[in-house]
Scaffold this motif. Structure first.
Motif, PDB file in Angstrom:
ATOM      1  N   HIS A  57     -17.464  -8.378  10.644  1.00 34.12           N
ATOM      2  CA  HIS A  57     -17.072  -9.590   9.923  1.00 34.12           C
ATOM      3  C   HIS A  57     -16.934  -9.374   8.419  1.00 34.12           C
ATOM      4  CE1 HIS A  57     -17.739 -11.847  13.605  1.00 34.12           C
ATOM      5  NE2 HIS A  57     -18.898 -11.223  13.724  1.00 34.12           N
ATOM      6  N   GLY A  58     -16.937  -8.121   7.985  1.00 34.52           N
ATOM      7  CA  GLY A  58     -16.858  -7.843   6.560  1.00 34.52           C
ATOM      8  C   GLY A  58     -15.460  -8.051   5.983  1.00 34.52           C
ATOM      9  N   PHE A  59     -15.414  -8.265   4.713  1.00 31.36           N
ATOM     10  CA  PHE A  59     -14.168  -8.477   3.985  1.00 31.36           C
ATOM     11  C   PHE A  59     -13.545  -7.134   3.629  1.00 31.36           C
ATOM     12  CE2 PHE A  59     -11.974  -8.815  -0.095  1.00 31.36           C
ATOM     13  CZ  PHE A  59     -11.022  -9.761   0.217  1.00 31.36           C
ATOM     14  N   GLU A  60     -12.255  -7.031   3.751  1.00 35.36           N
ATOM     15  CA  GLU A  60     -11.551  -5.816   3.353  1.00 35.36           C
ATOM     16  C   GLU A  60     -10.432  -6.167   2.375  1.00 35.36           C
ATOM     17  OE1 GLU A  60     -10.396  -3.066   6.309  1.00 35.36           O
ATOM     18  OE2 GLU A  60     -12.429  -2.894   7.098  1.00 35.36           O
ATOM     19  N   LEU A  61     -10.333  -5.387   1.326  1.00 37.31           N
ATOM     20  CA  LEU A  61      -9.277  -5.584   0.339  1.00 37.31           C
ATOM     21  C   LEU A  61      -7.928  -5.157   0.900  1.00 37.31           C
ATOM     22  CD1 LEU A  61     -11.172  -4.113  -2.736  1.00 37.31           C
ATOM     23  CD2 LEU A  61     -10.694  -6.521  -2.302  1.00 37.31           C
ATOM     24  N   ASP A  62      -6.865  -5.787   0.421  1.00 36.31           N
ATOM     25  CA  ASP A  62      -5.514  -5.430   0.865  1.00 36.31           C
ATOM     26  C   ASP A  62      -5.183  -3.974   0.552  1.00 36.31           C
ATOM     27  OD1 ASP A  62      -5.083  -7.972   1.868  1.00 36.31           O
ATOM     28  OD2 ASP A  62      -4.106  -8.685   0.037  1.00 36.31           O
ATOM     29  N   THR A  63      -5.689  -3.468  -0.569  1.00 39.39           N
ATOM     30  CA  THR A  63      -5.394  -2.081  -0.944  1.00 39.39           C
ATOM     31  C   THR A  63      -6.009  -1.089   0.037  1.00 39.39           C
ATOM     32  OG1 THR A  63      -7.268  -2.123  -2.465  1.00 39.39           O
ATOM     33  CG2 THR A  63      -5.097  -2.538  -3.403  1.00 39.39           C
ATOM     34  N   TRP A  64      -7.056  -1.495   0.744  1.00 40.13           N
ATOM     35  CA  TRP A  64      -7.653  -0.606   1.739  1.00 40.13           C
ATOM     36  C   TRP A  64      -6.657  -0.333   2.858  1.00 40.13           C
ATOM     37  CZ3 TRP A  64     -13.344  -2.525   2.707  1.00 40.13           C
ATOM     38  CH2 TRP A  64     -14.055  -2.496   1.501  1.00 40.13           C
ATOM     39  N   LYS A  65      -5.866  -1.324   3.204  1.00 45.34           N
ATOM     40  CA  LYS A  65      -4.851  -1.139   4.249  1.00 45.34           C
ATOM     41  C   LYS A  65      -3.814  -0.106   3.809  1.00 45.34           C
ATOM     42  CE  LYS A  65      -5.413  -5.870   5.935  1.00 45.34           C
ATOM     43  NZ  LYS A  65      -6.321  -6.385   4.926  1.00 45.34           N
ATOM     44  N   LEU A  66      -3.482  -0.114   2.518  1.00 41.31           N
ATOM     45  CA  LEU A  66      -2.534   0.877   1.995  1.00 41.31           C
ATOM     46  C   LEU A  66      -3.110   2.283   2.115  1.00 41.31           C
ATOM     47  CD1 LEU A  66      -1.399  -0.988  -1.259  1.00 41.31           C
ATOM     48  CD2 LEU A  66      -0.124  -0.769   0.887  1.00 41.31           C
ATOM     49  N   ALA A  67      -4.375   2.437   1.777  1.00 48.35           N
ATOM     50  CA  ALA A  67      -5.025   3.751   1.897  1.00 48.35           C
ATOM     51  C   ALA A  67      -5.076   4.192   3.361  1.00 48.35           C
ATOM     52  CB  ALA A  67      -6.434   3.699   1.308  1.00 48.35           C
ATOM     53  N   ASP A  68      -5.374   3.265   4.256  1.00 49.46           N
ATOM     54  CA  ASP A  68      -5.413   3.589   5.687  1.00 49.46           C
ATOM     55  C   ASP A  68      -4.046   4.058   6.174  1.00 49.46           C
ATOM     56  OD1 ASP A  68      -8.073   2.831   5.731  1.00 49.46           O
ATOM     57  OD2 ASP A  68      -7.663   0.839   6.561  1.00 49.46           O
ATOM     58  N   GLU A  69      -2.987   3.404   5.732  1.00 45.91           N
ATOM     59  CA  GLU A  69      -1.628   3.789   6.127  1.00 45.91           C
ATOM     60  C   GLU A  69      -1.294   5.192   5.616  1.00 45.91           C
ATOM     61  OE1 GLU A  69       0.598   2.343   8.212  1.00 45.91           O
ATOM     62  OE2 GLU A  69      -1.113   1.040   8.637  1.00 45.91           O
ATOM     63  N   GLU A  70      -1.700   5.499   4.394  1.00 45.48           N
ATOM     64  CA  GLU A  70      -1.438   6.824   3.844  1.00 45.48           C
ATOM     65  C   GLU A  70      -2.185   7.904   4.630  1.00 45.48           C
ATOM     66  OE1 GLU A  70       0.772   7.844   1.546  1.00 45.48           O
ATOM     67  OE2 GLU A  70       1.472   5.766   1.600  1.00 45.48           O
ATOM     68  N   LEU A  71      -3.393   7.581   5.084  1.00 44.34           N
ATOM     69  CA  LEU A  71      -4.166   8.555   5.858  1.00 44.34           C
ATOM     70  C   LEU A  71      -3.548   8.834   7.228  1.00 44.34           C
ATOM     71  CD1 LEU A  71      -7.892   7.761   5.044  1.00 44.34           C
ATOM     72  CD2 LEU A  71      -6.690   9.920   4.709  1.00 44.34           C
ATOM     73  N   LYS A  72      -2.726   7.930   7.713  1.00 46.60           N
ATOM     74  CA  LYS A  72      -2.032   8.178   8.982  1.00 46.60           C
ATOM     75  C   LYS A  72      -0.958   9.249   8.815  1.00 46.60           C
ATOM     76  CE  LYS A  72      -2.756   3.571  10.866  1.00 46.60           C
ATOM     77  NZ  LYS A  72      -2.104   2.299  11.239  1.00 46.60           N
ATOM     78  N   ALA A  73      -0.419   9.353   7.600  1.00 48.07           N
ATOM     79  CA  ALA A  73       0.667  10.294   7.338  1.00 48.07           C
ATOM     80  C   ALA A  73       0.203  11.562   6.626  1.00 48.07           C
ATOM     81  CB  ALA A  73       1.751   9.603   6.502  1.00 48.07           C
ATOM     82  N   HIS A  74      -0.980  11.540   6.039  1.00 44.86           N
ATOM     83  CA  HIS A  74      -1.480  12.675   5.257  1.00 44.86           C
ATOM     84  C   HIS A  74      -2.915  12.981   5.643  1.00 44.86           C
ATOM     85  CE1 HIS A  74       1.675  10.674   2.865  1.00 44.86           C
ATOM     86  NE2 HIS A  74       2.032  11.900   2.569  1.00 44.86           N
ATOM     87  N   SER A  75      -3.293  14.246   5.573  1.00 44.63           N
ATOM     88  CA  SER A  75      -4.668  14.614   5.916  1.00 44.63           C
ATOM     89  C   SER A  75      -5.639  14.349   4.773  1.00 44.63           C
ATOM     90  CB  SER A  75      -4.738  16.087   6.313  1.00 44.63           C
ATOM     91  OG  SER A  75      -4.345  16.906   5.239  1.00 44.63           O
ATOM     92  N   GLU A  76      -5.128  14.182   3.569  1.00 48.75           N
ATOM     93  CA  GLU A  76      -5.959  13.894   2.402  1.00 48.75           C
ATOM     94  C   GLU A  76      -5.240  12.889   1.523  1.00 48.75           C
ATOM     95  OE1 GLU A  76      -6.829  17.346   0.092  1.00 48.75           O
ATOM     96  OE2 GLU A  76      -7.636  18.457   1.771  1.00 48.75           O
ATOM     97  N   ILE A  77      -6.014  12.052   0.847  1.00 51.73           N
ATOM     98  CA  ILE A  77      -5.440  11.166  -0.165  1.00 51.73           C
ATOM     99  C   ILE A  77      -6.390  11.141  -1.354  1.00 51.73           C
ATOM    100  CG2 ILE A  77      -4.151   9.718   1.450  1.00 51.73           C
ATOM    101  CD1 ILE A  77      -6.324   7.583   1.093  1.00 51.73           C
ATOM    102  N   LEU A  78      -5.868  10.820  -2.501  1.00 45.86           N
ATOM    103  CA  LEU A  78      -6.675  10.663  -3.706  1.00 45.86           C
ATOM    104  C   LEU A  78      -6.816   9.166  -3.950  1.00 45.86           C
ATOM    105  CD1 LEU A  78      -8.080  11.689  -6.261  1.00 45.86           C
ATOM    106  CD2 LEU A  78      -5.833  11.763  -7.364  1.00 45.86           C
ATOM    107  N   VAL A  79      -8.039   8.678  -3.926  1.00 48.49           N
ATOM    108  CA  VAL A  79      -8.300   7.261  -4.136  1.00 48.49           C
ATOM    109  C   VAL A  79      -8.847   7.102  -5.542  1.00 48.49           C
ATOM    110  CG1 VAL A  79      -9.586   5.246  -3.340  1.00 48.49           C
ATOM    111  CG2 VAL A  79      -8.782   6.936  -1.686  1.00 48.49           C
TER     112      VAL A  79
END
Length: 105
Positions: free
Chosen positions: A27-49
């Motif tokens: 039931h926790g809150f998630e920021l919209d930007t977290w969804k962007l990071a999740d999408e990038e992780l689907k296409a890349h093995s690493e991301i810089l946050v």
């Protein structure tokens, strides 16, 4: 709004706050930007946050570590920080807070 609608809104809000406190994993809150990071992780093995202080980077990482552990039993994840004191004070607290209710006991 009518007094009844205000009371209903208030009660709904209070239930949501309590549900997040009881079980932030579900039931926790998630920021919209977290969804962007999740999408990038689907296409890349690493991301810089990147982000400033209190931008939510550590909360996002802790939530995703717990999510990975819950969805993949037996997985081993190493979370590293500068010192053991930092680990206890910051990382371990964030990860514990993100655990599902049934794993906190």
């Amino acid at each position: 709004m009518s007094p009844e609608r205000v009371l209903d809104y208030y009660n709904t809000r209070e239930r949501a706050i309590q549900a997040e406190k009881d079980d932030p994993y579900r039931h926790g809150f998630e920021l919209d930007t977290w969804k962007l990071a999740d999408e990038e992780l689907k296409a890349h093995s690493e991301i810089l946050v990147m982000g400033g202080n209190r931008a939510g980077k550590s909360f996002w990482a802790a939530r995703r570590v717990v999510q990975c552990l819950v969805e993949n039993p037996g997985t081993i994840i190493w979370c590293l920080t500068e010192t053991s004191a930092n680990s206890v004070q910051f990382q371990q607290k964030l990860i514990f807070d993100a655990l599902p209710k049934e794993l906190k006991s």
